[in-house]
Write a protein that holds these residues in place. Structure first.
Motif, PDB file in Angstrom:
ATOM      1  N   ASP A  39       0.829  -1.211   0.000  1.00 26.90           N
ATOM      2  CA  ASP A  39       0.000   0.000   0.000  1.00 26.90           C
ATOM      3  C   ASP A  39       0.862   1.258   0.000  1.00 26.90           C
ATOM      4  O   ASP A  39       0.548   2.235  -0.683  1.00 26.90           O
ATOM      5  CB  ASP A  39      -0.927   0.012   1.219  1.00 26.90           C
ATOM      6  CG  ASP A  39      -2.043  -1.018   1.128  1.00 26.90           C
ATOM      7  OD1 ASP A  39      -2.315  -1.522   0.018  1.00 26.90           O
ATOM      8  OD2 ASP A  39      -2.636  -1.326   2.189  1.00 26.90           O
ATOM      9  N   ARG A  40       1.960   1.228   0.762  1.00 27.20           N
ATOM     10  CA  ARG A  40       2.866   2.373   0.804  1.00 27.20           C
ATOM     11  C   ARG A  40       3.526   2.590  -0.558  1.00 27.20           C
ATOM     12  O   ARG A  40       3.681   3.731  -1.008  1.00 27.20           O
ATOM     13  CB  ARG A  40       3.916   2.168   1.908  1.00 27.20           C
ATOM     14  CG  ARG A  40       4.600   3.448   2.322  1.00 27.20           C
ATOM     15  CD  ARG A  40       5.460   3.270   3.567  1.00 27.20           C
ATOM     16  NE  ARG A  40       6.706   2.600   3.243  1.00 27.20           N
ATOM     17  CZ  ARG A  40       7.109   1.431   3.748  1.00 27.20           C
ATOM     18  NH1 ARG A  40       6.376   0.796   4.625  1.00 27.20           N
ATOM     19  NH2 ARG A  40       8.252   0.899   3.384  1.00 27.20           N
ATOM     20  N   LEU A  42       2.275   1.902  -3.513  1.00 25.65           N
ATOM     21  CA  LEU A  42       1.292   2.513  -4.405  1.00 25.65           C
ATOM     22  C   LEU A  42       1.052   3.978  -4.036  1.00 25.65           C
ATOM     23  O   LEU A  42       0.992   4.843  -4.908  1.00 25.65           O
ATOM     24  CB  LEU A  42      -0.015   1.718  -4.382  1.00 25.65           C
ATOM     25  CG  LEU A  42       0.093   0.288  -4.916  1.00 25.65           C
ATOM     26  CD1 LEU A  42      -1.247  -0.416  -4.790  1.00 25.65           C
ATOM     27  CD2 LEU A  42       0.600   0.252  -6.347  1.00 25.65           C
ATOM     28  N   ALA A  43       0.940   4.254  -2.746  1.00 24.54           N
ATOM     29  CA  ALA A  43       0.677   5.628  -2.307  1.00 24.54           C
ATOM     30  C   ALA A  43       1.832   6.565  -2.642  1.00 24.54           C
ATOM     31  O   ALA A  43       1.616   7.682  -3.124  1.00 24.54           O
ATOM     32  CB  ALA A  43       0.403   5.653  -0.805  1.00 24.54           C
ATOM     33  N   LEU A  44       3.050   6.111  -2.413  1.00 27.71           N
ATOM     34  CA  LEU A  44       4.202   6.993  -2.607  1.00 27.71           C
ATOM     35  C   LEU A  44       4.618   7.139  -4.069  1.00 27.71           C
ATOM     36  O   LEU A  44       5.201   8.146  -4.452  1.00 27.71           O
ATOM     37  CB  LEU A  44       5.386   6.525  -1.762  1.00 27.71           C
ATOM     38  CG  LEU A  44       5.176   6.671  -0.253  1.00 27.71           C
ATOM     39  CD1 LEU A  44       6.367   6.092   0.503  1.00 27.71           C
ATOM     40  CD2 LEU A  44       4.948   8.123   0.125  1.00 27.71           C
ATOM     41  N   THR A  45       4.344   6.118  -4.879  1.00 27.07           N
ATOM     42  CA  THR A  45       4.709   6.213  -6.293  1.00 27.07           C
ATOM     43  C   THR A  45       3.587   6.796  -7.146  1.00 27.07           C
ATOM     44  O   THR A  45       3.817   7.166  -8.295  1.00 27.07           O
ATOM     45  CB  THR A  45       5.095   4.836  -6.869  1.00 27.07           C
ATOM     46  OG1 THR A  45       3.967   3.961  -6.761  1.00 27.07           O
ATOM     47  CG2 THR A  45       6.305   4.259  -6.165  1.00 27.07           C
ATOM     48  N   GLY A  46       2.383   6.836  -6.601  1.00 19.10           N
ATOM     49  CA  GLY A  46       1.248   7.339  -7.366  1.00 19.10           C
ATOM     50  C   GLY A  46       0.673   6.328  -8.338  1.00 19.10           C
ATOM     51  O   GLY A  46      -0.214   6.651  -9.120  1.00 19.10           O
ATOM     52  N   MET A  47       1.176   5.113  -8.287  1.00 18.49           N
ATOM     53  CA  MET A  47       0.653   4.062  -9.161  1.00 18.49           C
ATOM     54  C   MET A  47      -0.560   3.409  -8.518  1.00 18.49           C
ATOM     55  O   MET A  47      -0.736   3.473  -7.306  1.00 18.49           O
ATOM     56  CB  MET A  47       1.711   2.986  -9.403  1.00 18.49           C
ATOM     57  CG  MET A  47       2.863   3.420 -10.255  1.00 18.49           C
ATOM     58  SD  MET A  47       3.968   2.052 -10.659  1.00 18.49           S
ATOM     59  CE  MET A  47       5.069   2.075  -9.249  1.00 18.49           C
ATOM     60  N   ASP A  48      -1.360   2.779  -9.357  1.00 19.41           N
ATOM     61  CA  ASP A  48      -2.402   1.908  -8.835  1.00 19.41           C
ATOM     62  C   ASP A  48      -2.038   0.487  -9.253  1.00 19.41           C
ATOM     63  O   ASP A  48      -1.059   0.265  -9.981  1.00 19.41           O
ATOM     64  CB  ASP A  48      -3.796   2.321  -9.324  1.00 19.41           C
ATOM     65  CG  ASP A  48      -3.945   2.298 -10.845  1.00 19.41           C
ATOM     66  OD1 ASP A  48      -3.131   1.654 -11.532  1.00 19.41           O
ATOM     67  OD2 ASP A  48      -4.887   2.929 -11.345  1.00 19.41           O
ATOM     68  N   THR A  51      -1.767  -0.132 -13.056  1.00 16.89           N
ATOM     69  CA  THR A  51      -0.562   0.470 -13.651  1.00 16.89           C
ATOM     70  C   THR A  51       0.657  -0.379 -13.339  1.00 16.89           C
ATOM     71  O   THR A  51       1.494  -0.622 -14.210  1.00 16.89           O
ATOM     72  CB  THR A  51      -0.356   1.897 -13.121  1.00 16.89           C
ATOM     73  OG1 THR A  51      -1.508   2.676 -13.428  1.00 16.89           O
ATOM     74  CG2 THR A  51       0.882   2.536 -13.715  1.00 16.89           C
TER      75      THR A  51
END
Length: 99
Positions: A39-40, A42-48, A51
């Motif tokens: 989860d971190r 995805l949150a920090l890279t801006g990916m979902d 992607t």
């Protein structure tokens, strides 16, 4: 342990001897094995998730995964130990993927 060397630890002293994409994929697997860490990422890279799945073969995405680890040294060190490489090899892989 790395799939290409099931019975011995690879030589971590030479980061350039490792395939950067393979190291990034191993690091990604390690990262995704923990839900909070995933989860971190995805949150920090801006990916979902979509992607990330679509970009598994993209050097930019793989470099972002390694960059995520490089930005948090405890994870970088733990990941390197888990996949039988060195933190330096992961950083070198990130640099090679960013070229």
């Amino acid at each position: 342990m790395r799939p290409d060397s099931p019975n011995r630890k690879p030589d971590s002293s030479s980061p350039d001897s490792h395939d950067p994409a393979m190291l990034a994929l191993l690091a990604l697997g390690w990262t995704l094995a923990d839900n909070a860490r995933a989860d971190r990422l995805l949150a920090l890279t801006g990916m979902d998730a979509a992607t990330l799945r679509a970009g598994v073969g993209d050097p930019t995405i793989l470099a972002a995964v390694l960059g995520f680890l490089a930005d948090h040294e405890p994870d970088l060190v733990a990941c390197a130990a888990a996949i039988d490489t060195s933190p330096a090899a992961l950083i070198a892989a990130q640099e090679r993927l960013n070229r």
